[in-house]
Each structure stands twice: as structure tokens, then as C-alpha cells.
Design a protein around this motif. Structure first.
Motif, short mmCIF file in Angstrom:
data_model
loop_
_atom_site.label_atom_id
_atom_site.label_comp_id
_atom_site.label_asym_id
_atom_site.label_seq_id
_atom_site.Cartn_x
_atom_site.Cartn_y
_atom_site.Cartn_z
N MET A 1 0.85 -1.19 0.00
CA MET A 1 0.00 0.00 0.00
C MET A 1 0.89 1.24 0.00
O MET A 1 1.87 1.31 0.71
CB MET A 1 -0.90 -0.01 1.25
CG MET A 1 -1.93 1.10 1.25
SD MET A 1 -2.89 1.21 2.79
CE MET A 1 -3.81 -0.29 2.77
N HIS A 2 0.55 2.18 -0.84
CA HIS A 2 1.30 3.43 -0.94
C HIS A 2 1.18 4.22 0.36
O HIS A 2 0.17 4.17 1.05
CB HIS A 2 0.72 4.24 -2.11
CG HIS A 2 1.59 5.38 -2.52
ND1 HIS A 2 1.52 6.60 -1.90
CD2 HIS A 2 2.53 5.50 -3.47
CE1 HIS A 2 2.38 7.43 -2.47
NE2 HIS A 2 3.01 6.77 -3.43
N THR A 3 2.23 4.96 0.69
CA THR A 3 2.26 5.74 1.93
C THR A 3 1.07 6.68 2.03
O THR A 3 0.45 6.82 3.10
CB THR A 3 3.57 6.54 2.01
OG1 THR A 3 4.65 5.61 2.07
CG2 THR A 3 3.59 7.42 3.24
N ALA A 4 0.72 7.35 0.93
CA ALA A 4 -0.42 8.28 0.95
C ALA A 4 -1.72 7.56 1.32
O ALA A 4 -2.54 8.09 2.07
CB ALA A 4 -0.55 8.98 -0.39
N GLU A 5 -1.89 6.35 0.80
CA GLU A 5 -3.10 5.58 1.14
C GLU A 5 -3.11 5.22 2.62
O GLU A 5 -4.16 5.26 3.27
CB GLU A 5 -3.16 4.30 0.30
CG GLU A 5 -3.36 4.53 -1.17
CD GLU A 5 -3.21 3.24 -1.96
OE1 GLU A 5 -3.63 2.19 -1.48
OE2 GLU A 5 -2.62 3.31 -3.07
N LYS A 6 -1.96 4.86 3.15
CA LYS A 6 -1.87 4.53 4.57
C LYS A 6 -2.20 5.75 5.42
O LYS A 6 -2.92 5.64 6.42
CB LYS A 6 -0.46 4.04 4.93
CG LYS A 6 -0.10 2.70 4.36
CD LYS A 6 1.32 2.34 4.79
CE LYS A 6 1.83 1.13 4.07
NZ LYS A 6 3.26 0.90 4.33
N ILE A 7 -1.67 6.92 5.04
CA ILE A 7 -1.93 8.14 5.80
C ILE A 7 -3.41 8.50 5.72
O ILE A 7 -4.03 8.88 6.72
CB ILE A 7 -1.04 9.29 5.29
CG1 ILE A 7 0.42 9.00 5.66
CG2 ILE A 7 -1.49 10.63 5.87
CD1 ILE A 7 1.41 9.96 5.05
N ARG A 8 -4.01 8.34 4.54
CA ARG A 8 -5.43 8.63 4.37
C ARG A 8 -6.28 7.70 5.24
O ARG A 8 -7.25 8.11 5.87
CB ARG A 8 -5.82 8.46 2.90
CG ARG A 8 -7.18 9.04 2.55
CD ARG A 8 -7.54 8.78 1.09
NE ARG A 8 -6.50 9.11 0.13
CZ ARG A 8 -6.35 10.29 -0.47
NH1 ARG A 8 -7.20 11.25 -0.20
NH2 ARG A 8 -5.39 10.50 -1.33
N LYS A 9 -5.87 6.44 5.32
CA LYS A 9 -6.64 5.44 6.07
C LYS A 9 -6.45 5.60 7.59
O LYS A 9 -7.43 5.55 8.34
CB LYS A 9 -6.19 4.04 5.63
CG LYS A 9 -6.93 2.91 6.29
CD LYS A 9 -6.42 1.57 5.77
CE LYS A 9 -6.94 0.43 6.61
NZ LYS A 9 -6.26 -0.83 6.30
N LEU A 10 -5.20 5.78 8.02
CA LEU A 10 -4.90 5.79 9.45
C LEU A 10 -4.91 7.17 10.07
O LEU A 10 -5.10 7.32 11.28
CB LEU A 10 -3.51 5.19 9.70
CG LEU A 10 -3.28 3.74 9.28
CD1 LEU A 10 -1.80 3.39 9.37
CD2 LEU A 10 -4.09 2.82 10.18
N GLY A 11 -4.68 8.19 9.27
CA GLY A 11 -4.40 9.53 9.80
C GLY A 11 -2.90 9.66 9.97
O GLY A 11 -2.20 8.66 10.14
N PHE A 12 -2.41 10.90 9.90
CA PHE A 12 -0.96 11.09 9.88
C PHE A 12 -0.30 10.63 11.17
O PHE A 12 0.73 9.96 11.14
CB PHE A 12 -0.60 12.55 9.62
CG PHE A 12 0.89 12.76 9.55
CD1 PHE A 12 1.59 12.42 8.40
CD2 PHE A 12 1.59 13.25 10.64
CE1 PHE A 12 2.96 12.57 8.34
CE2 PHE A 12 2.96 13.41 10.58
CZ PHE A 12 3.65 13.06 9.43
N LYS A 13 -0.87 10.97 12.33
CA LYS A 13 -0.21 10.63 13.60
C LYS A 13 -0.07 9.12 13.78
O LYS A 13 0.99 8.64 14.19
CB LYS A 13 -0.98 11.23 14.78
CG LYS A 13 -0.81 12.73 14.91
CD LYS A 13 -1.56 13.26 16.11
CE LYS A 13 -1.44 14.77 16.21
NZ LYS A 13 -2.25 15.32 17.28
N ARG A 14 -1.12 8.37 13.49
CA ARG A 14 -1.03 6.91 13.63
C ARG A 14 -0.07 6.31 12.61
O ARG A 14 0.67 5.38 12.91
CB ARG A 14 -2.42 6.27 13.52
CG ARG A 14 -3.24 6.55 14.78
CD ARG A 14 -4.58 5.89 14.74
NE ARG A 14 -4.47 4.43 14.59
CZ ARG A 14 -5.46 3.66 14.15
NH1 ARG A 14 -6.62 4.18 13.85
NH2 ARG A 14 -5.30 2.37 14.04
#
Ligand SMILES: [Zn+2]
Length: 137
Positions: A1-14
Motif C-alpha cells: 500500500m502506498h504511503t499516501a493511502e496509509k496516511i489517508r486510512k490511518l491519519g498522519f499521527k497513527r
């Protein structure tokens, strides 16, 4: 999974917390690989026949491989986390990591299959949830 997708899914802090945990897990794996490499050298040093030398070389090579791979992953993950973390503060209101992702692009250093030189470093186009300020990390 691309980093942007992970950030979108989890939120930046998580995402950031997980990146640090994952990075340090690779660092621990690197040290374990180093121990395996040293064990391989010990086996080779015993010189109890060709079979043992070959086992020692194989174990040592495996340890070196694990160590180098893990060090590379640790380094890439921490550079990415540091890069994105440094740009996560809103320039207008000063809130940290309170943004929504509008867009993204560039090479993903978090994905070992991608080469960072091919499309430039990853960038995120974000919008502050507090004041509406937009910027690119
Ligand atoms: Zn703001």
C-alpha cells in the motif's frame, strides 16, 4: 500500500507512530542478522571439515543479507517519516498533523519495489482542518 493511502486510512499521527515502530523493528532485525553473521564466522573458524565451512558460509551470508536488507528498510522508513513529519505543521495556524490529504505523488520510499530516483521524492498536498490552509509536504 502506498504511503499516501496509509496516511489517508490511518491519519498522519497513527501512520507516523507505525512507521517509527516498523523502522525500529527493522533495526532490531538488522542486529539479529549481525548476530547470525557472526555465528556463521564462528562456525567457519572451527574448521571441522568442508561441510561445516560451507554451513558457516551459508549462515554468515544469510545473516549479512538480512542485516543489509533490514538496515536499508530502517533507513528508508525513517527518512520518509522524518521528511513528512518535518512538513506536517500548518504554516498559518501552527497545528501539527491536523490535515486532510488532497493529493499525492512521487516515488514512495516506503515501498521497496520503487526506486526513489525514478519519479522524485513523495509529496503530499494537504489541507489544514483548523484553518483551511493548503500546502505541499
Ligand atoms: Zn492551519
Amino acid at each position: 500500500m502506498h504511503t499516501a493511502e496509509k496516511i489517508r486510512k490511518l491519519g498522519f499521527k497513527r501512520w507516523y507512530e507505525r512507521a517509527l515502530l516498523e523502522g525500529h523493528a527493522y533495526l532490531v532485525t538488522c542486529f539479529l542478522g549481525m548476530i547470525v553473521a557472526i555465528a556463521g564466522i564462528e562456525v567457519v573458524g572451527g574448521r571441522q571439515g568442508l561441510g561445516q565451512v560451507l554451513v558457516g558460509v551459508a549462515v554468515g551470508g544469510l545473516g549479512v543479507g538480512v542485516c543489509l536488507f533490514s538496515w536499508q528498510r530502517y533507513h528508508r522508513i525513517l527518512i520518509l517519516a522524518e521528511h513528512l513529519g518535518a512538513g506536517a505543521t500548518c504554516g498559518r495556524c501552527g497545528h501539527y498533523a491536523r490535515f486532510g490529504l488532497i493529493g499525492s505523488g512521487g516515488s514512495d520510499m516506503d515501498d521497496p519495489r520503487e526506486q526513489p530516483q525514478e519519479r522524485g521524492p513523495i509529496w503530499l498536498h494537504v489541507k489544514c482542518r483548523e484553518c483551511g490552509n493548503e500546502w505541499v509536504i
